[in-house]
Design a protein around this motif. Structure first.
Motif, PDB file in Angstrom:
ATOM      1  N   ASN A   1      -3.423   1.632  10.849  1.00 28.33           N
ATOM      2  CA  ASN A   1      -2.159   2.224  10.410  1.00 28.33           C
ATOM      3  C   ASN A   1      -1.279   1.103   9.858  1.00 28.33           C
ATOM      4  OD1 ASN A   1       0.536   3.250  10.320  1.00 28.33           O
ATOM      5  ND2 ASN A   1      -0.034   4.841  11.773  1.00 28.33           N
TER       6      ASN A   1
ATOM      7  N   SER B   1       1.709   0.740   9.501  1.00 32.65           N
ATOM      8  CA  SER B   1       2.982   0.517  10.192  1.00 32.65           C
ATOM      9  C   SER B   1       2.795  -0.148  11.549  1.00 32.65           C
ATOM     10  CB  SER B   1       3.713   1.855  10.368  1.00 32.65           C
ATOM     11  OG  SER B   1       4.064   2.404   9.117  1.00 32.65           O
TER      12      SER B   1
ATOM     13  N   LYS C   1      -1.348  -3.067   5.820  1.00 31.29           N
ATOM     14  CA  LYS C   1      -0.065  -3.221   5.123  1.00 31.29           C
ATOM     15  C   LYS C   1      -0.215  -4.155   3.925  1.00 31.29           C
ATOM     16  CE  LYS C   1       4.453  -2.767   4.736  1.00 31.29           C
ATOM     17  NZ  LYS C   1       5.071  -1.469   4.377  1.00 31.29           N
TER      18      LYS C   1
ATOM     19  N   GLN D   1       8.532   5.276   6.703  1.00 30.32           N
ATOM     20  CA  GLN D   1       7.584   4.628   5.797  1.00 30.32           C
ATOM     21  C   GLN D   1       8.107   4.648   4.355  1.00 30.32           C
ATOM     22  OE1 GLN D   1       6.788   7.046   7.988  1.00 30.32           O
ATOM     23  NE2 GLN D   1       5.007   6.442   9.198  1.00 30.32           N
ATOM     24  N   GLU D   2       7.487   3.813   3.520  1.00 33.08           N
ATOM     25  CA  GLU D   2       7.894   3.675   2.112  1.00 33.08           C
ATOM     26  C   GLU D   2       9.395   3.433   1.975  1.00 33.08           C
ATOM     27  OE1 GLU D   2       5.565   3.673  -0.787  1.00 33.08           O
ATOM     28  OE2 GLU D   2       4.674   3.001   1.106  1.00 33.08           O
TER      29      GLU D   2
ATOM     30  N   THR E   1       2.245   8.617   7.559  1.00 31.46           N
ATOM     31  CA  THR E   1       1.345   7.475   7.541  1.00 31.46           C
ATOM     32  C   THR E   1       0.818   7.231   6.129  1.00 31.46           C
ATOM     33  OG1 THR E   1       0.690   7.940   9.812  1.00 31.46           O
ATOM     34  CG2 THR E   1      -0.753   6.500   8.535  1.00 31.46           C
ATOM     35  N   GLU E   2       0.884   6.013   5.678  1.00 27.16           N
ATOM     36  CA  GLU E   2       0.540   5.674   4.302  1.00 27.16           C
ATOM     37  C   GLU E   2      -0.952   5.847   4.025  1.00 27.16           C
ATOM     38  OE1 GLU E   2       2.049   3.778   6.499  1.00 27.16           O
ATOM     39  OE2 GLU E   2       3.750   2.654   5.662  1.00 27.16           O
TER      40      GLU E   2
END
Length: 369
Positions: free
Chosen positions: A16, A18, A28, A216-217, A224-225
């Motif tokens: 993940n 993050s 990331k 996120q973003e 979740t990206e």
């Protein structure tokens, strides 16, 4: 220890972005590399790009950000927008937001005159949404000429936010987001051979978004990206949206479309929509064509071609469950042609032989029906 043990399944089955452990940091890093690669091709700052699930979500984030802006500034969109804009505008009306429509010409594009006319009707416009390439007719709108009008507008004291749907533009038509000076834009990977479920939202300046959750973003898109999707989107942009590659593919696509158009125009039972479109007209995308065949409903024509192995549609896939053709109606196309219209669109893997086979299949259907 050489071997690592993963006990963060609650965050994600694997990596993940993050998460703060080594696996998360690696994800990331990959995500940011993908963002930088996309920014390099699009000639914008990486800080202006946000990964989303696709064009529809990017459009929605931009459009519903108006709910967070002070006051009740009016939101305008053209009558030829994609369903993701058109239906979102209907939702905004239901919750009491002030909206308005911008007429389109017979090709389905917004001209400087039509935009100016729409702006003159109101004194409270704060947001305008206009697509770059019409997804049903392929008509190309001169976005930079519209930006000039909006920047020179004297509507109130607040600037007008200009959002542009670039879903049918990126990787197909030469474009320059920075030069056009638009405020936001949407891009989708699966229109340029990428996976479904990944897209981009471009924001020239940060905005306060209506949806939130997770942070996120940079707080613009929770969830979740999709790292793998982001990397795939970067691959596709590098493969198809590089300026040199766009020009090369555009020339090849136009050559194929010239053959298709010239043959269909010579067929007495075929009407090109709009009727004034010609093979040499560069104000249309060489990737999309709308055509009608006399006395054959579009759904019947599409089904007959499908039986012969050729996939075409009767319009936007997002509106395929509805027999209505609002974009064609906005263009002033008569009802009989709207009913008979089909959309033919090609891609980077389409060949000259494919065009010949399609034309032969159309001839077969016309002889049978």
């Amino acid at each position: 220890m050489e071997k690592r043990f993963y006990f963060d399944w609650a965050a994600s089955a694997y990596r993940n972005p993050s998460s703060q452990h080594a696996e998360g940091k690696a994800a990331k890093d990959a995500l940011e590399q993908a963002r930088n690669r996309c920014a390099n091709i699009l000639n914008v700052s990486p800080q202006t790009l946000y990964f989303t699930s696709g064009g529809t979500e990017s459009n929605s984030i931009a459009l519903f950000s108006n709910l967070m802006r002070p006051g009740n500034g009016r939101i305008l969109s053209s009558l030829a927008e994609h369903a993701s804009i058109r239906e979102a505008m209907e939702t905004l009306v239901k919750i009491g937001r002030s909206t308005g429509k911008i007429n389109v010409d017979s090709a389905g594009r917004v001209t400087p005159h039509l935009l100016s006319k729409a702006l003159s009707q109101y004194n409270d416009v704060r947001f305008v949404s206009i697509m770059s390439v019409n997804n049903e007719t392929g008509a190309i709108t001169d976005i930079s000429s519209l930006t000039d009008i909006l920047h020179n507008s004297t509507i109130g004291s607040a600037p007008v936010h200009f959002h542009c749907d670039l879903v049918q533009t990126a990787g197909k038509i030469p474009m320059d987001i920075s030069a056009w000076d638009i405020d936001s834009a949407s891009i989708s990977a699966h229109k340029i051979s990428g996976p479904r479920g990944i897209g981009l939202l471009y924001l020239k300046k940060p905005i306060e978004v209506f949806y939130s959750g997770g942070g996120q973003e940079n707080g613009k898109r929770g969830g979740t990206e999709n790292v793998e999707g982001a990397l795939a989107l970067a691959d596709c942009l590098e493969m198809y949206a590089d300026s040199k590659r766009v020009q090369e593919n555009y020339a090849q696509a136009k050559s194929r479309w010239t053959k298709l158009l010239e043959t269909l125009v010579s067929n007495k039972r075929c009407t090109i929509i709009p009727k004034e479109r010609t093979a040499s007209d560069d104000t249309f995308s060489p990737y999309i064509l709308q055509a009608a065949f006399k006395d054959i409903p579009g759904e019947v024509m599409a089904r007959a071609l499908d039986d012969l192995g050729f996939a075409v549609s009767t319009g936007s896939a997002c509106s395929s469950s509805s027999p209505e053709r609002p974009v064609l109606a906005a263009m002033g196309v008569e009802e009989s042609l709207r009913i008979e219209g089909i959309r033919i669109s090609q891609g980077h893997s389409t060949t000259d032989e494919d065009i010949e086979l399609l034309l032969n299949a159309i001839d077969q259907v016309l002889k049978f029906l």
